[in-house]
Design a protein around this motif. Structure first.
Motif, PDB file in Angstrom:
ATOM      1  N   SER A 166      36.607 -25.056   7.731  1.00 16.08           N
ATOM      2  CA  SER A 166      38.050 -25.086   7.456  1.00 16.08           C
ATOM      3  C   SER A 166      38.560 -23.696   7.092  1.00 16.08           C
ATOM      4  N   SER A 167      37.751 -22.905   6.364  1.00 12.94           N
ATOM      5  CA  SER A 167      38.218 -21.547   6.053  1.00 12.94           C
ATOM      6  C   SER A 167      38.233 -20.686   7.319  1.00 12.94           C
ATOM      7  N   LEU A 168      37.262 -20.923   8.216  1.00 11.90           N
ATOM      8  CA  LEU A 168      37.225 -20.190   9.487  1.00 11.90           C
ATOM      9  C   LEU A 168      38.460 -20.502  10.322  1.00 11.90           C
ATOM     10  N   ARG A 169      38.835 -21.772  10.374  1.00 11.16           N
ATOM     11  CA  ARG A 169      39.985 -22.152  11.197  1.00 11.16           C
ATOM     12  C   ARG A 169      41.276 -21.555  10.650  1.00 11.16           C
ATOM     13  N   LEU A 170      41.366 -21.457   9.334  1.00  9.11           N
ATOM     14  CA  LEU A 170      42.531 -20.794   8.732  1.00  9.11           C
ATOM     15  C   LEU A 170      42.536 -19.317   9.105  1.00  9.11           C
ATOM     16  N   ALA A 171      41.372 -18.668   8.994  1.00 10.36           N
ATOM     17  CA  ALA A 171      41.284 -17.230   9.259  1.00 10.36           C
ATOM     18  C   ALA A 171      41.690 -16.906  10.694  1.00 10.36           C
ATOM     19  N   ILE A 172      41.279 -17.757  11.659  1.00  8.26           N
ATOM     20  CA  ILE A 172      41.574 -17.447  13.068  1.00  8.26           C
ATOM     21  C   ILE A 172      42.867 -18.103  13.548  1.00  8.26           C
ATOM     22  N   GLY A 173      43.631 -18.669  12.619  1.00  3.58           N
ATOM     23  CA  GLY A 173      44.923 -19.236  12.999  1.00  3.58           C
ATOM     24  C   GLY A 173      44.808 -20.508  13.805  1.00  3.58           C
ATOM     25  N   ASP A 174      43.712 -21.240  13.586  1.00  2.54           N
ATOM     26  CA  ASP A 174      43.423 -22.458  14.355  1.00  2.54           C
ATOM     27  C   ASP A 174      43.746 -23.679  13.529  1.00  2.54           C
TER      28      ASP A 174
END
Length: 172
Positions: free
Chosen positions: A74-82
């Motif tokens: 979930s933090s990755l998806r926030l970081a990449i705008g996903d």
């Protein structure tokens, strides 16, 4: 001119991810970056969450590893705008396709990955004898895959990385 890809991943040399041309600095941890790199380098198929959890948290009990993966994802998806719906519909421009059981890189998204571009140019250069393609491939090779990248307590990930790094060095 070509539209800039929404997300660009530079994995040859040191890790760099760009969102709309700007470096992403909001990765929560190296493991979020490792997860993104792994999915980018193993595209075209879904990866079970259990396997991904074991890849990055091999020392932890399954439940802990899966919870860690959920947070990293979930933090990755926030970081990449996903921030798409969960699971995102495949036709959406989401970079990651996420279900309850699997995660994969969306082949239909406009994510640009230097390794994929390097390999495509190499193939083209060899197949068509195109020197220009080979020169372009060489210019993308900024160094060994994920240079200086270290993931704590993840020998499985490290082993996998060495194999791919070696393969790319040989291709170069």
């Amino acid at each position: 001119g070509e539209a800039m890809p929404h997300l660009s991943l530079h994995l040859l040399g040191t890790f760099e991810a760009l969102l709309d041309g700007k470096p992403i600095t909001t990765f929560e941890s190296v493991k979020s970056q490792a997860l993104l790199a792994y999915l980018a380098l193993e595209p075209g198929r879904p990866h079970s969450r259990l396997r991904l959890a074991g890849l990055l948290w091999p020392e932890r009990p399954d439940a802990t590893a899966r919870a860690n993966l959920r947070n990293a994802l979930s933090s990755l998806r926030l970081a990449i705008g996903d921030r798409g719906a969960d699971p995102a519909p495949p036709e959406a421009s989401a970079v990651l396709l996420v279900t309850r059981e699997t995660v994969q890189l969306n082949g239909a998204s406009d994510c640009w990955i230097d390794v994929a571009a390097f390999q495509a140019l190499l193939r083209d250069g060899i197949d068509r004898g195109s020197v220009a393609s080979l020169e372009d491939a060489i210019s993308l090779y900024r160094g060994g895959l994920l240079e200086g990248f270290y993931v704590r307590e993840s020998p499985v990930f490290e082993d996998w990385l060495l194999v791919i790094r070696d393969r790319l060095e040989r291709q170069m």
